[in-house]
Design a protein around this motif. Structure first.
Motif, PDB file in Angstrom:
ATOM      1  N   GLY A 290       0.924  -1.254   0.051  1.00  0.00           N
ATOM      2  CA  GLY A 290       0.044   0.046   0.003  1.00  0.00           C
ATOM      3  C   GLY A 290       0.988   1.264   0.070  1.00  0.00           C
ATOM      4  N   GLY A 291       1.746   1.351   0.861  1.00  0.00           N
ATOM      5  CA  GLY A 291       2.724   2.295   0.925  1.00  0.00           C
ATOM      6  C   GLY A 291       3.572   2.680  -0.582  1.00  0.00           C
ATOM      7  N   LEU A 292       3.871   1.538  -1.016  1.00  0.00           N
ATOM      8  CA  LEU A 292       4.678   1.467  -2.233  1.00  0.00           C
ATOM      9  C   LEU A 292       3.756   2.231  -3.401  1.00  0.00           C
ATOM     10  N   LEU A 293       2.482   1.713  -3.243  1.00  0.00           N
ATOM     11  CA  LEU A 293       1.695   2.005  -4.306  1.00  0.00           C
ATOM     12  C   LEU A 293       1.179   3.585  -4.337  1.00  0.00           C
ATOM     13  N   ARG A 294       0.918   3.906  -3.002  1.00  0.00           N
ATOM     14  CA  ARG A 294       0.616   5.445  -2.864  1.00  0.00           C
ATOM     15  C   ARG A 294       1.731   6.335  -2.816  1.00  0.00           C
ATOM     16  N   GLU A 295       2.799   6.035  -2.613  1.00  0.00           N
ATOM     17  CA  GLU A 295       4.018   6.973  -2.287  1.00  0.00           C
ATOM     18  C   GLU A 295       4.802   7.065  -3.872  1.00  0.00           C
ATOM     19  N   VAL A 296       4.877   5.596  -4.480  1.00  0.00           N
ATOM     20  CA  VAL A 296       5.636   5.705  -5.384  1.00  0.00           C
ATOM     21  C   VAL A 296       5.111   5.471  -6.814  1.00  0.00           C
ATOM     22  N   LEU A 297       4.257   4.316  -7.020  1.00  0.00           N
ATOM     23  CA  LEU A 297       3.694   4.177  -8.527  1.00  0.00           C
ATOM     24  C   LEU A 297       2.411   4.889  -8.645  1.00  0.00           C
ATOM     25  N   ALA A 298       1.556   5.024  -7.820  1.00  0.00           N
ATOM     26  CA  ALA A 298       0.401   5.985  -8.330  1.00  0.00           C
ATOM     27  C   ALA A 298       0.524   7.621  -8.633  1.00  0.00           C
ATOM     28  N   PRO A 299       1.714   8.256  -7.965  1.00  0.00           N
ATOM     29  CA  PRO A 299       1.820   9.624  -8.459  1.00  0.00           C
ATOM     30  C   PRO A 299       2.305   9.648 -10.090  1.00  0.00           C
ATOM     31  N   LEU A 300       2.709   8.373 -10.511  1.00  0.00           N
ATOM     32  CA  LEU A 300       3.120   8.180 -11.799  1.00  0.00           C
ATOM     33  C   LEU A 300       1.997   7.567 -12.816  1.00  0.00           C
ATOM     34  N   ASP A 301       0.916   7.657 -12.064  1.00  0.00           N
ATOM     35  CA  ASP A 301      -0.204   7.237 -13.045  1.00  0.00           C
ATOM     36  C   ASP A 301      -0.346   8.396 -14.113  1.00  0.00           C
ATOM     37  N   PRO A 302      -0.921   8.127 -15.378  1.00  0.00           N
ATOM     38  CA  PRO A 302      -1.437   9.311 -16.159  1.00  0.00           C
ATOM     39  C   PRO A 302      -2.026  10.430 -15.305  1.00  0.00           C
ATOM     40  N   GLY A 303      -1.674  11.482 -15.450  1.00  0.00           N
ATOM     41  CA  GLY A 303      -2.546  12.689 -14.533  1.00  0.00           C
ATOM     42  C   GLY A 303      -1.908  12.879 -13.303  1.00  0.00           C
ATOM     43  N   GLY A 304      -0.793  11.904 -12.828  1.00  0.00           N
ATOM     44  CA  GLY A 304      -0.431  11.840 -11.841  1.00  0.00           C
ATOM     45  C   GLY A 304       0.605  13.318 -11.512  1.00  0.00           C
TER      46      GLY A 304
END
Length: 212
Positions: A94-108
């Motif tokens: 969850g932390g990896l998704l929230r802090e690293v991967l999700a901010p690099l989604d399109p529109g992040g």
């Protein structure tokens, strides 16, 4: 058809992977996972990709999943050598998704936290956020990364035969071996990864090439 296996030098492997990553279309950022047991040295391959990608005009941010482990009170709830906990409960997905991967989604936002927790001290690293420019590549290395529904544009799995895994894993870490056997059975990384590299001998890797 049976996949073919092509021996390759470590340097050529890094160049070919960098070519493939740099050619990926689509999103403002690229998220690349280099997955493998510590014995396969996924961090070394991720490090080796940095300069070739920069030479291809791609900014790079290196992150290690080992800096996103859960607190020891949760990680070691069932003891220090429980392979099921190691498989299911050590990584803070969850932390990896929230802090690293999700901010690099399109529109992040492109704003990434490069580390969350120091496993040795069991304290927050207090690392500052880093902004990855558009066109940049996140290189994440770690173990047991696949099969967790984490979003990546490219996944690379460093595969070891059971014998090589035993030989190259320090005796004090042999308790983790059942977790890797479970990973092979449940996540099937050699079938699900975009790129598979046989890494029994780090000096002489081999690229698995699937037909078609």
């Amino acid at each position: 058809m049976t996949p073919s296996v092509r021996p390759i030098t470590p340097e050529r492997l890094a160049d070919e992977l960098a070519d493939r990553i740099a050619a990926l279309p689509g999103t403002p950022w690229l998220r690349v996972a280099v997955d493998g047991a510590p014995a396969a040295c996924p961090g070394a391959l991720a490090d080796a990709l940095c300069e070739p990608l920069r030479l291809r005009g791609r900014p790079v941010l290196r992150v290690s999943a080992g800096d996103f482990l859960r607190p020891a009170s949760l990680r070691l709830e069932y003891g220090r050598q429980d392979p099921d906990s190691y498989y299911d409960g050590w990584l803070d997905s969850g932390g990896l998704l929230r802090e690293v991967l999700a901010p690099l989604d399109p529109g992040g936002s492109g704003r990434v936290l490069p580390s969350l927790r120091d496993a040795a001290s069991d304290r927050a690293t207090r690392a500052p956020y880093t902004e990855l420019p558009p066109g940049g590549v996140l290189l994440l290395d770690g173990a047991l990364l696949l099969g967790r529904w984490l979003p990546f544009e490219l996944t690379v799995h460093l595969a070891l035969t059971p014998g090589a895994l035993v030989r190259r894993t320090p005796p004090e870490e042999h308790w983790t071996l059942p977790a890797y056997a479970r990973y092979d059975a449940e996540a099937e990384p050699t079938g699900s990864a975009d790129v598979v590299v046989r890494a029994d001998d780090p000096r002489h890797p081999a690229l698995v090439e699937r037909p078609g």
